[in-house]
Design a protein around this motif. Sequence first.
Motif, PDB file in Angstrom:
ATOM      1  N   ARG B   9       0.780  -1.059   0.146  1.00 29.43           N
ATOM      2  CA  ARG B   9       0.105  -0.018  -0.042  1.00 29.43           C
ATOM      3  C   ARG B   9       0.985   1.403  -0.100  1.00 29.43           C
ATOM      4  O   ARG B   9       0.444   2.231  -0.686  1.00 29.43           O
ATOM      5  N   TYR B  33      -5.429  -2.910 -15.964  1.00 28.84           N
ATOM      6  CA  TYR B  33      -5.000  -1.539 -16.202  1.00 28.84           C
ATOM      7  C   TYR B  33      -4.050  -1.254 -14.927  1.00 28.84           C
ATOM      8  O   TYR B  33      -4.550  -1.389 -13.875  1.00 28.84           O
ATOM      9  N   GLN B  37      -1.352   8.186 -10.611  1.00 30.89           N
ATOM     10  CA  GLN B  37      -2.134   9.410 -10.148  1.00 30.89           C
ATOM     11  C   GLN B  37      -1.210  10.244  -9.576  1.00 30.89           C
ATOM     12  O   GLN B  37      -0.809  10.011  -8.429  1.00 30.89           O
ATOM     13  N   GLY B  40      -3.127  15.822  -6.698  1.00 31.71           N
ATOM     14  CA  GLY B  40      -4.143  16.878  -7.381  1.00 31.71           C
ATOM     15  C   GLY B  40      -4.564  16.572  -8.481  1.00 31.71           C
ATOM     16  O   GLY B  40      -5.000  17.438  -9.347  1.00 31.71           O
ATOM     17  N   GLN B  41      -4.280  15.366  -9.200  1.00 35.54           N
ATOM     18  CA  GLN B  41      -4.590  14.822 -10.448  1.00 35.54           C
ATOM     19  C   GLN B  41      -5.608  13.781 -10.560  1.00 35.54           C
ATOM     20  O   GLN B  41      -5.619  13.125  -9.622  1.00 35.54           O
ATOM     21  N   GLY B  42      -6.385  13.581 -11.714  1.00 36.00           N
ATOM     22  CA  GLY B  42      -6.996  12.398 -12.058  1.00 36.00           C
ATOM     23  C   GLY B  42      -6.066  11.469 -12.566  1.00 36.00           C
ATOM     24  O   GLY B  42      -4.958  11.707 -12.697  1.00 36.00           O
ATOM     25  N   PRO B  43      -6.492  10.098 -12.353  1.00 36.08           N
ATOM     26  CA  PRO B  43      -5.710   8.821 -12.935  1.00 36.08           C
ATOM     27  C   PRO B  43      -5.497   8.895 -14.318  1.00 36.08           C
ATOM     28  O   PRO B  43      -6.083   9.305 -15.144  1.00 36.08           O
ATOM     29  N   LEU B  45      -3.861   6.428 -17.617  1.00 41.12           N
ATOM     30  CA  LEU B  45      -3.502   5.214 -17.888  1.00 41.12           C
ATOM     31  C   LEU B  45      -2.120   5.182 -18.472  1.00 41.12           C
ATOM     32  O   LEU B  45      -1.896   5.679 -19.151  1.00 41.12           O
ATOM     33  N   ARG B  48      -2.736  -1.149 -20.525  1.00 40.72           N
ATOM     34  CA  ARG B  48      -3.880  -1.843 -20.460  1.00 40.72           C
ATOM     35  C   ARG B  48      -3.545  -3.272 -21.013  1.00 40.72           C
ATOM     36  O   ARG B  48      -3.024  -3.502 -21.834  1.00 40.72           O
ATOM     37  N   GLN B  59       1.292   5.045 -23.288  1.00 42.31           N
ATOM     38  CA  GLN B  59       1.624   6.166 -22.074  1.00 42.31           C
ATOM     39  C   GLN B  59       2.733   5.489 -21.114  1.00 42.31           C
ATOM     40  O   GLN B  59       2.951   6.357 -20.227  1.00 42.31           O
ATOM     41  N   LEU B  91      -2.348   2.986  -9.315  1.00 39.24           N
ATOM     42  CA  LEU B  91      -3.878   2.418  -9.130  1.00 39.24           C
ATOM     43  C   LEU B  91      -3.738   1.269 -10.173  1.00 39.24           C
ATOM     44  O   LEU B  91      -3.307   1.417 -11.231  1.00 39.24           O
ATOM     45  N   GLN B 108     -15.026  -0.064 -14.495  1.00 39.86           N
ATOM     46  CA  GLN B 108     -13.661  -0.547 -14.340  1.00 39.86           C
ATOM     47  C   GLN B 108     -13.621  -0.306 -12.904  1.00 39.86           C
ATOM     48  O   GLN B 108     -14.279   0.537 -12.229  1.00 39.86           O
ATOM     49  N   PHE B 110     -11.290  -0.432  -9.341  1.00 36.24           N
ATOM     50  CA  PHE B 110      -9.968   0.034  -9.117  1.00 36.24           C
ATOM     51  C   PHE B 110      -9.605  -0.780  -7.521  1.00 36.24           C
ATOM     52  O   PHE B 110     -10.498  -0.675  -6.676  1.00 36.24           O
ATOM     53  N   GLY B 111      -8.493  -0.727  -7.569  1.00 31.02           N
ATOM     54  CA  GLY B 111      -7.845  -1.299  -6.238  1.00 31.02           C
ATOM     55  C   GLY B 111      -7.469   0.010  -5.509  1.00 31.02           C
ATOM     56  O   GLY B 111      -7.748   1.119  -5.989  1.00 31.02           O
ATOM     57  N   PRO B 112      -6.928  -0.149  -4.164  1.00 33.54           N
ATOM     58  CA  PRO B 112      -6.611   0.923  -3.218  1.00 33.54           C
ATOM     59  C   PRO B 112      -5.289   1.776  -3.526  1.00 33.54           C
ATOM     60  O   PRO B 112      -5.332   2.972  -3.011  1.00 33.54           O
TER      61      PRO B 112
END
Lengths: 114, 119
Positions: B9, B33, B37, B40-43, B45, B48, B59, B91, B108, B110-112
């Motif tokens: 973790r 996937y 992250q 202050g941003q979104g995830p 990719l 995949r 990416q 993630l 989708q 998501f894990g922690p």
Amino acid sequence: AQKITQTQPGMFVQEKEAVTLDCTYDTSDQSYGLFWYKQPSSGEMIFLIYQGSYDEQNATEGRYSLNFQKARKSANLVISASQLGDSAMYFCAMRRPGTYKYIFGTGTRLKVLA
Amino acid sequence: EAGVVQSPRYKIIEKKQPVAFWCNPISGHNTLYWYLQNLGQGPELLIRYENEEAVDDSQLPKDRFSAERLKGVDSTLKIQPAELGDSAVYLCASSPKLAGGSRFYNEQFFGPGTRLTVL
């Protein structure tokens, strides 16, 4: 190019009140999906609600509803009767149909006050 | 039903060291996937997988990042050597196969995440 804009870095709401989290998007596609995810401090992204670009009705899922205004390119999330457990980051996202890639916004941190 | 499992973790390493993250997707999900992250941003990719095949790694910074999903189930993401700018949350997510043609989306899960700090 697709883009998601969330202009509210942080929001406060009193417990049991409703709150609206803003999301605007930019795309030249005719068909697309809009999503909201919740990310609590534990880290996982939790799917909340989905709206398709051709859906005429606003999506609702329990206390969550999506105020979809296609002409204004906005997809605001409305949370009714806020609970302390709603305190989290909220992300708006977009995807093209049949694809896997999300375009996420920068998120809004919501704090629910007792 | 168990969700997506990730470990560790949290990870703190010094720059130039290698690091690896592990992900176990939801049983039966053939699509996996890896997302990055930043604060202050979104995830975003990174890669995949469809079963064991990496079908989109455009990416992924291939000079230092690598990933594998040898038996089409668990996956490992590796960074070697790590740089200060790699500090972020990594993630993992999984989903069932997208079906029904181009009109549909699949969810989708998501894990922690693994929070990496590079010193």
